[in-house]
Structures are given as C-alpha cells and as structure tokens.
Design a protein around this motif. Sequence first.
Motif, PDB file in Angstrom:
ATOM      1  N   THR A  15      -1.171  37.465  18.239  1.00  0.00           N
ATOM      2  CA  THR A  15      -2.435  36.784  17.938  1.00  0.00           C
ATOM      3  C   THR A  15      -2.992  36.122  19.191  1.00  0.00           C
ATOM      4  N   GLY A  16      -4.240  36.400  19.498  1.00  0.00           N
ATOM      5  CA  GLY A  16      -4.935  35.696  20.566  1.00  0.00           C
ATOM      6  C   GLY A  16      -5.707  34.534  19.970  1.00  0.00           C
ATOM      7  N   GLU A  17      -5.277  33.310  20.304  1.00  0.00           N
ATOM      8  CA  GLU A  17      -5.962  32.142  19.746  1.00  0.00           C
ATOM      9  C   GLU A  17      -7.169  31.778  20.596  1.00  0.00           C
ATOM     10  N   ILE A  18      -8.331  32.008  20.029  1.00  0.00           N
ATOM     11  CA  ILE A  18      -9.572  31.585  20.669  1.00  0.00           C
ATOM     12  C   ILE A  18      -9.763  30.087  20.488  1.00  0.00           C
ATOM     13  N   GLY A  19      -9.338  29.592  19.320  1.00  0.00           N
ATOM     14  CA  GLY A  19      -9.423  28.161  19.059  1.00  0.00           C
ATOM     15  C   GLY A  19     -10.836  27.655  19.210  1.00  0.00           C
ATOM     16  N   ILE A  20     -11.013  26.679  20.110  1.00  0.00           N
ATOM     17  CA  ILE A  20     -12.356  26.192  20.434  1.00  0.00           C
ATOM     18  C   ILE A  20     -12.701  26.499  21.892  1.00  0.00           C
ATOM     19  N   ASN A  21     -11.991  27.461  22.486  1.00  0.00           N
ATOM     20  CA  ASN A  21     -12.285  27.838  23.874  1.00  0.00           C
ATOM     21  C   ASN A  21     -13.655  28.489  24.031  1.00  0.00           C
ATOM     22  N   HIS A  22     -14.293  28.815  22.924  1.00  0.00           N
ATOM     23  CA  HIS A  22     -15.663  29.334  22.984  1.00  0.00           C
ATOM     24  C   HIS A  22     -16.673  28.246  23.314  1.00  0.00           C
TER      25      HIS A  22
ATOM     26  N   ALA B 148      -4.629  40.245  15.990  1.00  0.00           N
ATOM     27  CA  ALA B 148      -5.560  39.306  15.367  1.00  0.00           C
ATOM     28  C   ALA B 148      -6.069  38.327  16.406  1.00  0.00           C
ATOM     29  N   VAL B 149      -7.171  37.674  16.076  1.00  0.00           N
ATOM     30  CA  VAL B 149      -7.634  36.500  16.810  1.00  0.00           C
ATOM     31  C   VAL B 149      -7.669  35.333  15.833  1.00  0.00           C
ATOM     32  N   LYS B 150      -7.563  34.134  16.395  1.00  0.00           N
ATOM     33  CA  LYS B 150      -7.526  32.950  15.544  1.00  0.00           C
ATOM     34  C   LYS B 150      -8.480  31.891  16.093  1.00  0.00           C
ATOM     35  N   PHE B 151      -9.119  31.181  15.172  1.00  0.00           N
ATOM     36  CA  PHE B 151     -10.015  30.080  15.510  1.00  0.00           C
ATOM     37  C   PHE B 151      -9.461  28.776  14.941  1.00  0.00           C
ATOM     38  N   GLN B 152     -10.164  27.690  15.171  1.00  0.00           N
ATOM     39  CA  GLN B 152      -9.837  26.395  14.571  1.00  0.00           C
ATOM     40  C   GLN B 152     -11.069  25.886  13.840  1.00  0.00           C
ATOM     41  N   LYS B 153     -10.850  25.344  12.653  1.00  0.00           N
ATOM     42  CA  LYS B 153     -11.963  24.846  11.851  1.00  0.00           C
ATOM     43  C   LYS B 153     -11.711  23.400  11.458  1.00  0.00           C
ATOM     44  N   ARG B 154     -12.690  22.538  11.768  1.00  0.00           N
ATOM     45  CA  ARG B 154     -12.573  21.115  11.471  1.00  0.00           C
ATOM     46  C   ARG B 154     -13.833  20.603  10.785  1.00  0.00           C
ATOM     47  N   THR B 155     -13.668  19.559  10.005  1.00  0.00           N
ATOM     48  CA  THR B 155     -14.777  18.728   9.547  1.00  0.00           C
ATOM     49  C   THR B 155     -14.753  17.494  10.431  1.00  0.00           C
ATOM     50  N   PRO B 156     -15.636  17.383  11.419  1.00  0.00           N
ATOM     51  CA  PRO B 156     -15.518  16.331  12.431  1.00  0.00           C
ATOM     52  C   PRO B 156     -15.413  14.917  11.856  1.00  0.00           C
TER      53      PRO B 156
ATOM     54  N   HIS C 108     -19.089  18.186  16.827  1.00  0.00           N
ATOM     55  CA  HIS C 108     -20.067  19.020  16.118  1.00  0.00           C
ATOM     56  C   HIS C 108     -20.622  20.106  17.042  1.00  0.00           C
ATOM     57  N   ARG C 109     -20.775  19.774  18.314  1.00  0.00           N
ATOM     58  CA  ARG C 109     -21.358  20.725  19.268  1.00  0.00           C
ATOM     59  C   ARG C 109     -20.504  21.976  19.424  1.00  0.00           C
ATOM     60  N   VAL C 110     -19.187  21.839  19.336  1.00  0.00           N
ATOM     61  CA  VAL C 110     -18.296  22.984  19.559  1.00  0.00           C
ATOM     62  C   VAL C 110     -17.780  23.591  18.254  1.00  0.00           C
ATOM     63  N   GLU C 111     -18.292  23.116  17.124  1.00  0.00           N
ATOM     64  CA  GLU C 111     -17.812  23.599  15.815  1.00  0.00           C
ATOM     65  C   GLU C 111     -18.706  24.719  15.299  1.00  0.00           C
ATOM     66  N   PHE C 112     -18.103  25.824  14.913  1.00  0.00           N
ATOM     67  CA  PHE C 112     -18.847  26.915  14.297  1.00  0.00           C
ATOM     68  C   PHE C 112     -19.060  26.649  12.811  1.00  0.00           C
TER      69      PHE C 112
END
Length: 299
Positions: free
Chosen positions: A23-30, A51-59, A86-90
């Motif tokens: 798994t390649g973790e993209i996380g919040i590196n975008h 797979a790729v993986k992201f991170q999801k938060r409710t700030p 919020h700026r970096v959250e998809f």
Amino acid sequence: MDLNRLRYIGDRPVGPDHPVFVTGEIGINHNGSLEDALAMIDAAVNAGCDAVKFQKRTPEICVPSDQQGIERDTPWGRMTYLKYRHRVEFGAEEYEAISRYCATRGIAWFASPWDVPSVDFLEMTDPPAHKIASACLTDDELLVRVRDTGRTVILSTGMSTPDQIRHAVDVLGREKLILCHTTSSYPAPAAELNLRMIHTLMHAYPDVPIGYSGHEIGLQTTVAAVALGACFVERHITLDRANWGSDQAASVEPGGLQRLVRDIRIVEAALGDGVKRVYDSEVPIRAKLRRVGLESVVG
C-alpha cells in the motif's frame, strides 16, 4: 496454511503464502491538491502497488479546541490550525474523483478515518477496508464504529504498549483484523524500527496476519520486514520529499517506490517454501563438481 490468518482487501488475499499486499499511503501528502493526489495514484500504479491510502478527518473533532485558533505559517499564508486542517482535507467531490480514477487505473483505495463521522463518510464510498492509525489505537468509540462496518481492519501499533494493543485487538476482534508493527517517528531512526517485533506479534496473535507500516528513510528495512514475514506493507509516498508537510521526509518518491516494490517481489520469491530440494538447474553443476556421486552418502 492456517486459514484463520487469511484476510481479504477487496478480492486480494492477505496472509502467509500469498504475495505481500503493498500500500502506498498518500495520506495528506497531496496538501489539498487533487491533481497531486492523482499523480501519486499514477506513481503507485506504475510501481505495482496493490492499493493507495488516504486519511480522513473531521477537523473540528480531531483538532483539540486549545489548538484550533493557533496561527501558523503555511504555503497558503498565515492561518489558524483549524483552517489549515480544512485546507488540506478532501471532501465528497474529491473522493468521488479519486474513486473513479482508481477504478480506471485498476488499483484499490481506502483510508484511515480519525473520527466516527469520517467512518460514516468513507462508508458511502464502499471501501475494501479501513485503517486505524497508531494515534487512534486507544479511541474505543472509533474502534467500535470501524468494527461494526464488518470490513477488513488494518491496525497500526505505533506509540502503543502491549496492553494497549491487546485491548484494541479485543475491541476490534480478530476475524477481519490485520495487525501492523509500526514505529511512529517521522522519520523513524533505524535503531528504533525494532523489526523483530514482527515475530513478537506473530507469536502473540497467531491467528492474525502481521504487516509492517514504515516511516523510515530508505527502503532496505521495509524489504527486511518482508523477509521477516510481513504480509502487508505500507509506506508513505510523495511526489517530492522536499514538499511542505510533516510526513514528506518519511515518504518514498516515485522512483524509490518502484525499487521498493521490485525488491519486495524479488525477496518474497526468494524466500521459497522452506522445503529442501535439488533444482533442475543444480543437476549439471552437481554432475560436474561433486566429488562423491553416491546419492546414499549423507553429508
């Protein structure tokens, strides 16, 4: 093989005697850029990741109230920490685009939810798994919500004691669990990777497949984790380690990712099955070099 140590991420089996799930973790590196996220998906596909993986938060939930108003310098100017999060959250629009793109590229994607509403959000995308970040290992409310989805759960164990790990495993249950050894330093020094913990976890949880989530600089130690038996591997990935962000320095660039997956595949092929045999390629060498030719001779 003990079938109790077999899990699935989508239709891919994860466990002993199966190819390592990478798994390649993209996380919040975008950094909030959908374009960069899609480019990292391309890098993962080109390298051969599963797979790729992201991170999801409710700030508002994940950022402590005493830190929300603290201002910090960012590439987008000076802003409060809450505004930065919020700026970096998809949101839904970006994840719909990610889902479509991953489908066209033939790669799975999932994410680490950091709070219960984020689990609810991700459930709408029908992910093949959920990942529990090391920072969330002691959040029982989150663990219960993820468990109740009925999906495969990958749990990282960084910055956690054996008792905390045991409690989290008890809450999640073992039936759909993949457990990952992790050291939560960014980047993690080699002397603190403690890769023999992979065997410790195997002995402590013989009915759970054991993986490795690495935050080190370099590739060789992750390959070593595979040699030690990790059947799931995760590394942060980035387009450029010099980019802004706390995870970038511990991430792997596209060229390094290609080498990492290549070496993982070579090592897992080289491990074999542990059964001694004489290979066809050895027969002519044996005929040429062996001084005592009787097959009955031992030694």
